[in-house]
Design a protein around this motif. Structure first.
Motif, mmCIF file in Angstrom:
data_model
loop_
_atom_site.group_PDB
_atom_site.id
_atom_site.type_symbol
_atom_site.label_atom_id
_atom_site.label_comp_id
_atom_site.label_asym_id
_atom_site.label_seq_id
_atom_site.Cartn_x
_atom_site.Cartn_y
_atom_site.Cartn_z
ATOM 1 N N THR A 66 0.924 -1.062 0.113
ATOM 2 C CA THR A 66 0.117 0.067 0.126
ATOM 3 C C THR A 66 0.799 1.115 0.067
ATOM 4 O OG1 THR A 66 -1.804 -1.217 1.376
ATOM 5 C CG2 THR A 66 -1.750 1.379 1.355
ATOM 6 N N MET A 67 0.549 2.315 -0.661
ATOM 7 C CA MET A 67 1.386 3.501 -0.909
ATOM 8 C C MET A 67 0.281 4.652 -1.225
ATOM 9 S SD MET A 67 4.807 4.181 -3.234
ATOM 10 C CE MET A 67 3.649 4.250 -4.831
ATOM 11 N N VAL A 68 0.380 5.655 -0.816
ATOM 12 C CA VAL A 68 -0.381 6.839 -1.345
ATOM 13 C C VAL A 68 0.730 7.720 -1.985
ATOM 14 C CG1 VAL A 68 -1.634 8.885 -0.518
ATOM 15 C CG2 VAL A 68 -1.642 6.723 0.705
ATOM 16 N N ALA A 69 0.388 8.035 -3.139
ATOM 17 C CA ALA A 69 0.976 8.840 -4.017
ATOM 18 C C ALA A 69 0.307 10.263 -4.317
ATOM 19 C CB ALA A 69 1.148 8.294 -5.523
ATOM 20 N N PHE A 70 1.481 11.539 -4.023
ATOM 21 C CA PHE A 70 0.973 12.766 -4.139
ATOM 22 C C PHE A 70 1.495 13.332 -5.345
ATOM 23 C CE2 PHE A 70 1.105 11.627 0.309
ATOM 24 C CZ PHE A 70 -0.362 11.881 0.688
ATOM 25 N N THR A 71 0.841 14.297 -6.175
ATOM 26 C CA THR A 71 1.270 14.589 -7.593
ATOM 27 C C THR A 71 2.147 16.012 -6.954
ATOM 28 O OG1 THR A 71 -0.789 15.935 -7.514
ATOM 29 C CG2 THR A 71 -0.694 13.998 -8.816
ATOM 30 N N ALA A 72 3.034 16.277 -7.934
ATOM 31 C CA ALA A 72 3.954 17.498 -7.750
ATOM 32 C C ALA A 72 3.473 18.151 -9.357
ATOM 33 C CB ALA A 72 5.242 17.270 -7.603
ATOM 34 N N LYS A 73 4.173 19.380 -9.174
ATOM 35 C CA LYS A 73 3.954 20.225 -10.612
ATOM 36 C C LYS A 73 5.201 19.970 -11.348
ATOM 37 C CE LYS A 73 0.877 23.547 -8.735
ATOM 38 N NZ LYS A 73 1.029 24.597 -7.558
ATOM 39 N N THR A 74 6.389 19.890 -10.503
ATOM 40 C CA THR A 74 7.605 19.959 -11.461
ATOM 41 C C THR A 74 8.700 18.745 -10.593
ATOM 42 O OG1 THR A 74 8.683 21.542 -9.941
ATOM 43 C CG2 THR A 74 7.554 22.179 -11.936
ATOM 44 N N LYS A 75 9.566 18.375 -11.278
ATOM 45 C CA LYS A 75 10.677 17.502 -10.768
ATOM 46 C C LYS A 75 11.211 18.368 -9.473
ATOM 47 C CE LYS A 75 11.744 15.101 -14.919
ATOM 48 N NZ LYS A 75 12.794 14.684 -15.822
ATOM 49 N N GLU A 76 11.349 19.696 -9.574
ATOM 50 C CA GLU A 76 12.139 20.146 -8.402
ATOM 51 C C GLU A 76 10.867 20.270 -7.409
ATOM 52 O OE1 GLU A 76 12.093 21.604 -11.709
ATOM 53 O OE2 GLU A 76 13.752 21.348 -11.972
ATOM 54 N N ASP A 77 9.630 20.181 -7.302
ATOM 55 C CA ASP A 77 8.650 20.095 -6.510
ATOM 56 C C ASP A 77 8.801 18.689 -5.790
ATOM 57 O OD1 ASP A 77 7.900 22.560 -6.632
ATOM 58 O OD2 ASP A 77 6.127 22.290 -8.067
ATOM 59 N N VAL A 78 8.993 17.685 -6.555
ATOM 60 C CA VAL A 78 9.050 16.436 -6.144
ATOM 61 C C VAL A 78 10.247 16.373 -5.099
ATOM 62 C CG1 VAL A 78 9.959 13.838 -6.592
ATOM 63 C CG2 VAL A 78 8.052 15.111 -8.124
ATOM 64 N N ASP A 79 11.505 16.978 -5.545
ATOM 65 C CA ASP A 79 12.756 16.939 -4.565
ATOM 66 C C ASP A 79 12.498 17.882 -3.318
ATOM 67 O OD1 ASP A 79 13.987 15.782 -6.919
ATOM 68 O OD2 ASP A 79 14.962 17.597 -7.297
ATOM 69 N N LYS A 80 11.563 19.015 -3.445
ATOM 70 C CA LYS A 80 11.255 19.718 -2.389
ATOM 71 C C LYS A 80 10.361 19.176 -1.390
ATOM 72 C CE LYS A 80 11.722 24.085 -4.788
ATOM 73 N NZ LYS A 80 11.122 25.332 -5.297
ATOM 74 N N MET A 81 9.392 18.251 -1.941
ATOM 75 C CA MET A 81 8.285 17.735 -1.102
ATOM 76 C C MET A 81 9.103 16.397 -0.372
ATOM 77 S SD MET A 81 5.132 17.653 -3.540
ATOM 78 C CE MET A 81 3.861 16.831 -2.316
ATOM 79 N N HIS A 82 9.792 15.645 -1.158
ATOM 80 C CA HIS A 82 10.674 14.505 -0.446
ATOM 81 C C HIS A 82 11.451 15.102 0.714
ATOM 82 C CE1 HIS A 82 13.980 11.553 -0.201
ATOM 83 N NE2 HIS A 82 12.941 10.926 -0.209
ATOM 84 N N ALA A 83 12.308 16.136 0.436
ATOM 85 C CA ALA A 83 13.158 16.877 1.370
ATOM 86 C C ALA A 83 12.219 17.377 2.526
ATOM 87 C CB ALA A 83 14.110 17.920 0.868
ATOM 88 N N ARG A 84 11.185 17.979 2.455
ATOM 89 C CA ARG A 84 10.339 18.411 3.651
ATOM 90 C C ARG A 84 9.776 17.304 4.296
ATOM 91 N NH1 ARG A 84 8.103 23.231 4.792
ATOM 92 N NH2 ARG A 84 6.163 23.334 5.738
ATOM 93 N N ALA A 85 9.428 16.244 3.840
ATOM 94 C CA ALA A 85 8.949 15.050 4.275
ATOM 95 C C ALA A 85 9.858 14.641 5.222
ATOM 96 C CB ALA A 85 8.406 13.870 3.528
#
Length: 123
Positions: A66-85
């Motif tokens: 089981t996994m929940v996937a959250f959309t991002a607008k850009t690759k940079e946003d993916v990086d930021k969300m991961h770092a923030r988590a």
């Protein structure tokens, strides 16, 4: 299509803080708090993440596969969300990167209760 997803947690205050702060840059906040369950969203009418103490009062357990996937607008946003988590107490479960050439860029983490989450963008 998805209204909300529910994740079992051990510590409601920690979980509410984690998810509200994770999505705070996009307006994330607790929109409904019923004590044993709370819903976090970025805006009215948008999908929500619910965190709850299990109804049966048993230990919450992350689902196998089981996994929940959250959309991002850009690759940079993916990086930021991961770092923030990770800053908010999540553990790394797959650093940001291109998973499928020219199709899928994602990053993976486990929230403080071990629930697997993904941040992704197509492209």
């Amino acid at each position: 299509m998805i209204g909300y997803v529910t994740l079992g947690v051990r510590d409601m205050e920690r979980a509410k803080t984690f998810y509200a702060n994770l999505f705070e840059p996009d307006g994330g906040r607790v929109v409904i708090d019923q004590g044993r369950i709370a819903f976090i969203s970025v805006a009215r009418g948008q999908p929500m993440v619910a965190v709850c103490e299990p109804y049966d009062k048993g230990d919450p357990t992350p689902g196998n596969g089981t996994m929940v996937a959250f959309t991002a607008k850009t690759k940079e946003d993916v990086d930021k969300m991961h770092a923030r988590a990770l800053e908010l107490g999540a553990t790394d479960d797959g650093e940001p990167g291109q998973r499928i050439p020219d199709r899928f860029y994602g990053a993976y983490a486990r929230d403080p209760d071990g629930n697997k989450i993904c941040f992704f963008v197509f492209g």
